[in-house]
Design a protein around this motif. Structure first.
Motif, short mmCIF file in Angstrom:
data_model
loop_
_atom_site.label_atom_id
_atom_site.label_comp_id
_atom_site.label_asym_id
_atom_site.label_seq_id
_atom_site.Cartn_x
_atom_site.Cartn_y
_atom_site.Cartn_z
N CYS A 139 -0.18 9.18 50.45
CA CYS A 139 -1.12 8.16 50.00
C CYS A 139 -1.23 7.07 51.05
N VAL A 140 -2.45 6.81 51.49
CA VAL A 140 -2.73 5.69 52.39
C VAL A 140 -3.44 4.65 51.55
N ILE A 141 -2.88 3.44 51.48
CA ILE A 141 -3.40 2.39 50.63
C ILE A 141 -3.82 1.22 51.51
N PHE A 142 -5.06 0.75 51.27
CA PHE A 142 -5.53 -0.41 52.02
C PHE A 142 -6.51 -1.20 51.17
N SER A 143 -6.64 -2.48 51.47
CA SER A 143 -7.61 -3.31 50.77
C SER A 143 -8.79 -3.57 51.70
N THR A 144 -9.93 -3.82 51.09
CA THR A 144 -11.14 -4.07 51.86
C THR A 144 -11.99 -5.12 51.19
N ARG A 145 -12.72 -5.89 51.99
CA ARG A 145 -13.63 -6.90 51.45
C ARG A 145 -14.98 -6.28 51.10
N ARG A 146 -15.38 -5.28 51.89
CA ARG A 146 -16.66 -4.64 51.62
C ARG A 146 -16.74 -3.28 52.30
N ILE A 147 -17.69 -2.48 51.84
CA ILE A 147 -17.97 -1.18 52.44
C ILE A 147 -19.14 -1.38 53.39
N LYS A 148 -19.01 -0.92 54.61
CA LYS A 148 -20.07 -1.09 55.60
C LYS A 148 -21.20 -0.09 55.35
#
Length: 68
Positions: A53-62
């Protein structure tokens, strides 16, 4: 066996290997997402091998443009 060959059937990755993998993943993530932090990695042994599992947070999808 080559000195720098990847070994199969191991139980864990070294910290160095995890760092390299996560750097590669982050480069790909940044193509699709605006990321806040570095991703994290969880590896769990399963009956069939491993669950990764690779877990990351993001502000938006490009938004990506289709090539012509």
């Amino acid at each position: 066996m080559k000195k720098n060959a990847i070994l199969l059937d191991r139980d864990d990755m070294s910290d160095f290997e995890r760092e390299l993998f996560l750097r590669d993943v982050q480069r790909v993530n940044e193509e699709y997402f605006e990321c806040d932090k570095s991703p994290s990695l969880e590896i769990t042994r399963t009956e069939d091998g491993f669950l990764v599992c690779v877990i990351f947070s993001t502000r938006r999808i490009k938004s990506l443009k289709h090539p012509i």
